[in-house]
Write a protein that holds these residues in place. Structure first.
Motif, PDB file in Angstrom:
ATOM      1  N   GLN A 132       2.798   9.547   8.923  1.00 51.87           N
ATOM      2  CA  GLN A 132       3.625   9.695   7.745  1.00 51.87           C
ATOM      3  C   GLN A 132       4.864   8.800   7.874  1.00 51.87           C
ATOM      4  OE1 GLN A 132       4.387  13.734   6.485  1.00 51.87           O
ATOM      5  NE2 GLN A 132       2.461  14.485   7.352  1.00 51.87           N
ATOM      6  N   GLY A 133       5.264   8.190   6.764  1.00 54.29           N
ATOM      7  CA  GLY A 133       6.416   7.297   6.789  1.00 54.29           C
ATOM      8  C   GLY A 133       6.097   5.895   7.265  1.00 54.29           C
ATOM      9  N   SER A 134       4.795   5.601   7.450  1.00 54.05           N
ATOM     10  CA  SER A 134       4.370   4.268   7.876  1.00 54.05           C
ATOM     11  C   SER A 134       3.911   3.477   6.654  1.00 54.05           C
ATOM     12  CB  SER A 134       3.245   4.376   8.902  1.00 54.05           C
ATOM     13  OG  SER A 134       2.051   4.843   8.278  1.00 54.05           O
ATOM     14  N   ARG A 182      -3.698  -1.966  -2.677  1.00 53.83           N
ATOM     15  CA  ARG A 182      -3.249  -1.032  -1.639  1.00 53.83           C
ATOM     16  C   ARG A 182      -2.563   0.161  -2.307  1.00 53.83           C
ATOM     17  NH1 ARG A 182       1.711  -2.655   2.380  1.00 53.83           N
ATOM     18  NH2 ARG A 182       2.346  -3.579   0.392  1.00 53.83           N
ATOM     19  N   THR A 183      -2.985   1.356  -1.935  1.00 56.97           N
ATOM     20  CA  THR A 183      -2.343   2.559  -2.452  1.00 56.97           C
ATOM     21  C   THR A 183      -2.419   3.658  -1.404  1.00 56.97           C
ATOM     22  OG1 THR A 183      -2.278   4.145  -4.299  1.00 56.97           O
ATOM     23  CG2 THR A 183      -4.453   3.452  -3.547  1.00 56.97           C
ATOM     24  N   GLY A 184      -1.448   4.546  -1.400  1.00 55.14           N
ATOM     25  CA  GLY A 184      -1.474   5.628  -0.425  1.00 55.14           C
ATOM     26  C   GLY A 184      -0.360   6.623  -0.636  1.00 55.14           C
ATOM     27  N   LYS A 185      -0.514   7.761   0.029  1.00 59.00           N
ATOM     28  CA  LYS A 185       0.486   8.824  -0.014  1.00 59.00           C
ATOM     29  C   LYS A 185       1.139   8.977   1.358  1.00 59.00           C
ATOM     30  CE  LYS A 185      -1.508  11.398  -3.842  1.00 59.00           C
ATOM     31  NZ  LYS A 185      -0.343  11.162  -4.701  1.00 59.00           N
ATOM     32  N   ARG A 186       2.332   9.567   1.343  1.00 58.80           N
ATOM     33  CA  ARG A 186       3.132   9.760   2.566  1.00 58.80           C
ATOM     34  C   ARG A 186       3.412   8.418   3.256  1.00 58.80           C
ATOM     35  NH1 ARG A 186       5.668  14.608   2.392  1.00 58.80           N
ATOM     36  NH2 ARG A 186       4.216  16.375   2.283  1.00 58.80           N
ATOM     37  N   LEU A 187       3.684   7.389   2.466  1.00 58.81           N
ATOM     38  CA  LEU A 187       4.033   6.096   3.026  1.00 58.81           C
ATOM     39  C   LEU A 187       5.552   5.968   3.130  1.00 58.81           C
ATOM     40  CD1 LEU A 187       1.411   3.835   1.200  1.00 58.81           C
ATOM     41  CD2 LEU A 187       1.282   4.852   3.479  1.00 58.81           C
ATOM     42  N   LYS A 188       6.026   4.859   3.646  1.00 61.80           N
ATOM     43  CA  LYS A 188       7.441   4.726   3.996  1.00 61.80           C
ATOM     44  C   LYS A 188       8.360   4.561   2.791  1.00 61.80           C
ATOM     45  CE  LYS A 188       8.766   0.987   6.081  1.00 61.80           C
ATOM     46  NZ  LYS A 188       8.810  -0.152   7.036  1.00 61.80           N
ATOM     47  N   ALA A 189       7.813   4.172   1.631  1.00 60.06           N
ATOM     48  CA  ALA A 189       8.652   3.977   0.448  1.00 60.06           C
ATOM     49  C   ALA A 189       7.826   4.216  -0.801  1.00 60.06           C
ATOM     50  CB  ALA A 189       9.243   2.568   0.436  1.00 60.06           C
ATOM     51  N   ARG A 190       8.506   4.583  -1.867  1.00 62.89           N
ATOM     52  CA  ARG A 190       7.865   4.735  -3.173  1.00 62.89           C
ATOM     53  C   ARG A 190       8.049   3.424  -3.937  1.00 62.89           C
ATOM     54  NH1 ARG A 190      10.304   6.181  -8.130  1.00 62.89           N
ATOM     55  NH2 ARG A 190       8.830   6.942  -9.712  1.00 62.89           N
ATOM     56  N   ARG A 237      -4.694  -5.665   9.592  1.00 65.15           N
ATOM     57  CA  ARG A 237      -5.705  -6.576  10.113  1.00 65.15           C
ATOM     58  C   ARG A 237      -6.558  -7.166   8.992  1.00 65.15           C
ATOM     59  NH1 ARG A 237      -5.874  -2.613  14.376  1.00 65.15           N
ATOM     60  NH2 ARG A 237      -7.676  -1.561  13.438  1.00 65.15           N
ATOM     61  N   LEU A 238      -6.759  -6.391   7.928  1.00 60.04           N
ATOM     62  CA  LEU A 238      -7.487  -6.897   6.764  1.00 60.04           C
ATOM     63  C   LEU A 238      -6.812  -8.152   6.216  1.00 60.04           C
ATOM     64  CD1 LEU A 238      -9.637  -6.477   4.445  1.00 60.04           C
ATOM     65  CD2 LEU A 238      -7.890  -5.107   3.293  1.00 60.04           C
ATOM     66  N   MET A 239      -5.479  -8.123   6.188  1.00 63.49           N
ATOM     67  CA  MET A 239      -4.729  -9.281   5.706  1.00 63.49           C
ATOM     68  C   MET A 239      -4.655 -10.373   6.770  1.00 63.49           C
ATOM     69  SD  MET A 239      -3.729  -8.595   2.595  1.00 63.49           S
ATOM     70  CE  MET A 239      -2.226  -9.439   2.147  1.00 63.49           C
ATOM     71  N   ALA A 240      -4.415  -9.969   8.011  1.00 65.73           N
ATOM     72  CA  ALA A 240      -4.260 -10.950   9.091  1.00 65.73           C
ATOM     73  C   ALA A 240      -5.526 -11.780   9.262  1.00 65.73           C
ATOM     74  CB  ALA A 240      -3.913 -10.239  10.393  1.00 65.73           C
ATOM     75  N   ARG A 241      -6.660 -11.182   8.994  1.00 69.27           N
ATOM     76  CA  ARG A 241      -7.940 -11.890   9.082  1.00 69.27           C
ATOM     77  C   ARG A 241      -7.965 -13.113   8.170  1.00 69.27           C
ATOM     78  NH1 ARG A 241     -12.398  -7.941   7.272  1.00 69.27           N
ATOM     79  NH2 ARG A 241     -11.880  -8.802   5.236  1.00 69.27           N
ATOM     80  N   ASP A 242      -7.207 -13.049   7.059  1.00 67.56           N
ATOM     81  CA  ASP A 242      -7.124 -14.159   6.103  1.00 67.56           C
ATOM     82  C   ASP A 242      -5.846 -14.972   6.275  1.00 67.56           C
ATOM     83  OD1 ASP A 242      -9.504 -13.220   5.052  1.00 67.56           O
ATOM     84  OD2 ASP A 242      -8.538 -12.103   3.418  1.00 67.56           O
ATOM     85  N   GLY A 243      -5.084 -14.681   7.352  1.00 72.46           N
ATOM     86  CA  GLY A 243      -3.845 -15.408   7.571  1.00 72.46           C
ATOM     87  C   GLY A 243      -2.735 -15.009   6.628  1.00 72.46           C
ATOM     88  N   ARG A 244      -2.769 -13.763   6.164  1.00 73.66           N
ATOM     89  CA  ARG A 244      -1.759 -13.284   5.203  1.00 73.66           C
ATOM     90  C   ARG A 244      -1.177 -11.971   5.709  1.00 73.66           C
ATOM     91  NH1 ARG A 244      -6.223 -14.880   1.575  1.00 73.66           N
ATOM     92  NH2 ARG A 244      -5.630 -16.854   0.570  1.00 73.66           N
ATOM     93  N   VAL A 245      -0.086 -11.528   5.085  1.00 72.81           N
ATOM     94  CA  VAL A 245       0.540 -10.245   5.416  1.00 72.81           C
ATOM     95  C   VAL A 245       0.878  -9.514   4.127  1.00 72.81           C
ATOM     96  CG1 VAL A 245       1.487 -11.030   7.621  1.00 72.81           C
ATOM     97  CG2 VAL A 245       2.854 -11.261   5.540  1.00 72.81           C
ATOM     98  N   TRP A 246       0.884  -8.185   4.225  1.00 73.47           N
ATOM     99  CA  TRP A 246       1.337  -7.369   3.103  1.00 73.47           C
ATOM    100  C   TRP A 246       2.841  -7.537   2.912  1.00 73.47           C
ATOM    101  CZ3 TRP A 246      -2.070  -5.345  -0.069  1.00 73.47           C
ATOM    102  CH2 TRP A 246      -3.309  -4.891   0.414  1.00 73.47           C
ATOM    103  N   ARG A 247       3.300  -7.410   1.690  1.00 75.06           N
ATOM    104  CA  ARG A 247       4.737  -7.313   1.459  1.00 75.06           C
ATOM    105  C   ARG A 247       5.255  -6.009   2.057  1.00 75.06           C
ATOM    106  NH1 ARG A 247       8.213  -9.322  -1.909  1.00 75.06           N
ATOM    107  NH2 ARG A 247       8.679  -7.366  -2.977  1.00 75.06           N
ATOM    108  N   GLU A 248       6.440  -6.082   2.613  1.00 77.15           N
ATOM    109  CA  GLU A 248       7.038  -4.899   3.230  1.00 77.15           C
ATOM    110  C   GLU A 248       7.307  -3.841   2.156  1.00 77.15           C
ATOM    111  OE1 GLU A 248       8.540  -2.588   6.362  1.00 77.15           O
ATOM    112  OE2 GLU A 248       7.448  -4.507   6.404  1.00 77.15           O
ATOM    113  N   LEU A 249       7.016  -2.585   2.496  1.00 79.26           N
ATOM    114  CA  LEU A 249       7.325  -1.484   1.586  1.00 79.26           C
ATOM    115  C   LEU A 249       8.804  -1.128   1.742  1.00 79.26           C
ATOM    116  CD1 LEU A 249       4.245   0.883   2.114  1.00 79.26           C
ATOM    117  CD2 LEU A 249       4.630  -0.746   0.262  1.00 79.26           C
ATOM    118  N   HIS A 250       9.565  -1.300   0.688  1.00 79.75           N
ATOM    119  CA  HIS A 250      10.982  -0.946   0.756  1.00 79.75           C
ATOM    120  C   HIS A 250      11.476  -0.669  -0.662  1.00 79.75           C
ATOM    121  CE1 HIS A 250      12.151  -4.904  -0.809  1.00 79.75           C
ATOM    122  NE2 HIS A 250      11.240  -5.402   0.004  1.00 79.75           N
TER     123      HIS A 250
END
Length: 480
Positions: free
Chosen positions: A457-459, A327-335, A467-480
């Protein structure tokens, strides 16, 4: 704990693109810090090369200003800055013509390491390599350092490899990826291969899944034209994140040797399964506190992704069945840049109430606050039965190593010193680059021309990535 400064041989380092952003922001400040550390000695020279006319004094003044902006104030000792500036020379060189090459050749010294840093646009790599040979600036022991992007796809990467190979041997070519110079990335190899604790568990039998995240809060302003031709896949996943994936998944090399390490990384890339289109999520940030991606890129109809998430599988004995989520992206909630290894649940619980159970988790933080964090289950303190709670065994380099932990060399410092030493362990080999493009090209082609999903922005990115993760019964780690 006292760190050792390992001396390097005397060198002439020529920085092409010496007036550019990378040279002023990273390369020269990094070399200044190595001068403070005693590795850039009185016998070393740094020669700036750029097309525009400039005197030595003018370039020294430019670098002095760059040091004041990009080096910590407590490191800017007047006598040390003056001593470093004395190491600097300048020559005006035309990368596509004949101007300045005789002057540069005349500046080269015998008996010292010759290194040439191509801090320029990729279309100049070939002309520079050709002229270094044609004008006898480079010798048989010279090294060239090539910045990314190394090709735009497999065809251009092969073409560039072939061009460089006409003038330099593979052992002389250093394809730099600054992520591999980060202290924590190198410590990942130490944790895996210098400790018996983790390696027996480092496989599909015990690892549930792995998450690799590189999130940024900034947008593409200032580099929108470049980024709109690249996107997250080319700019981040095909190189930086691919290298992290390789280090996590590779087999132990027979020795900590450049080709041995790179052979094992290459095996990982070649074992990657093709990525299914439904396992990829592409996003593009909307207008919010800042301009939208399309406005910053100057392309209202842009189909380039500023966010990408995907599920990847490695078809070998060690990892078959264990998904790797990138997972990678710009203008997300945390660096944040991190690798999170999630271990499986114990096969049987002896506790009547295991509702508090959470998986064991090893988090390797690349930025900010480099370090490692191992989360384990313990009994929650206090009366009232056996209640489980997960707690971290935390190691921040800054805290664990004291003052030295907070003053670790920058990635560019370490990698440039490796170039001088002739150590290619942390640099990409030509076949490794081509294998990465062979895997990435079909992913890019499958989504070419499709409009990415909008995200705020900030999300944490588009909801489809959750949903990609939920489909496998998993969740992303929170960005903080």
């Amino acid at each position: 704990m006292v760190s050792r400064v390992i001396p390097v041989d005397a060198f002439d380092l020529v920085v092409f693109g010496a007036t550019g952003d990378l040279a002023c922001r990273k390369i020269l400040p990094g070399l200044y810090r190595r001068y403070l550390g005693g590795q850039v000695t009185e016998r070393c020279r740094i020669i700036g090369a750029a097309r525009g006319p400039m005197t030595r004094a003018e370039w020294q003044a430019m670098i002095a200003q760059a040091l004041s902006e990009h080096v910590a104030k407590d490191k800017l000792k007047a006598d040390k800055v003056a001593g470093f500036l004395e190491r600097l020379e300048f020559v005006a060189v035309d990368a596509r013509g004949g101007q300045g090459w005789a002057d540069l050749a005349a500046m080269m010294r015998e008996g010292v390491v010759r290194a040439f840093y191509f801090s320029v646009a990729p279309d100049l790599f070939g002309p520079l390599a050709e002229r270094l040979r044609a004008h006898n600036v480079a010798d048989s022991g010279s090294r060239i350092v090539v910045e990314k992007p190394f090709g735009h796809d497999l065809a251009t990467a092969r073409e560039l490899n072939a061009t460089l190979a006409q003038h330099f041997d593979e052992t002389q070519i250093y394809r730099i990826d600054h992520y591999l110079g980060k202290e924590t990335v190198q410590n990942l190899m130490a944790v895996r291969f210098a400790n018996i604790l983790f390696e027996p568990l480092w496989n599909a039998q015990y690892v549930d899944h792995v998450q690799i995240t590189v999130a940024e809060t900034v947008g593409v302003a200032g580099r929108g034209a470049y980024y709109d031709r690249a996107g997250a896949m080319r700019d981040m996943i095909q190189n930086h994140m691919m290298q992290l994936l390789c280090l996590i998944a590779m087999e132990p090399p027979y020795h900590f040797d450049p080709d041995a390490v790179r052979d094992e990384k290459l095996k990982v890339i070649r074992a990657l399964d093709p990525v299914r289109p439904e396992d990829v999520v592409r996003g593009q940030y909307e207008a919010g506190e800042g301009l939208s991606y399309s406005d910053e890129a100057g392309n209202p109809d842009s189909r380039t992704e500023s966010f990408m998430a995907m599920k990847v599988h490695i078809s070998n004995w060690r990892w078959k069945g264990t998904p790797f989520y990138l997972r990678t992206g710009k203008r997300l909630k945390a660096r944040v840049s991190e690798i999170a290894v999630f271990f499986k649940q114990p096969p049987h619980t002896i506790f009547d109430d295991a509702s508090g159970w959470q998986e064991n988790l090893l988090v390797i933080r690349l930025q900010p606050d480099e370090g490692m964090n191992l989360k384990v289950m313990i009994k929650e303190p206090g009366p009232g039965g056996m209640r489980l709670v997960r707690v971290p065994l935390d190691m921040s380099f800054a805290e664990a190593l004291g003052a030295e932990g907070s003053d670790m060399p920058d990635a560019y410092e370490r990698l440039i010193m490796d170039v001088i030493r002739g150590n290619q362990t942390l640099f990409m080999r030509g076949d490794e680059v081509e294998a990465a493009w062979s895997w990435a090209d079909p992913v890019i082609a499958a989504h070419e021309g499709r409009r990415p999903l909008a995200y705020a922005q900030g999300s944490s990115g588009p909801l489809a990535s959750d949903r990609l993760m939920a489909r496998d019964g998993r969740v992303w780690r929170e960005l903080h």
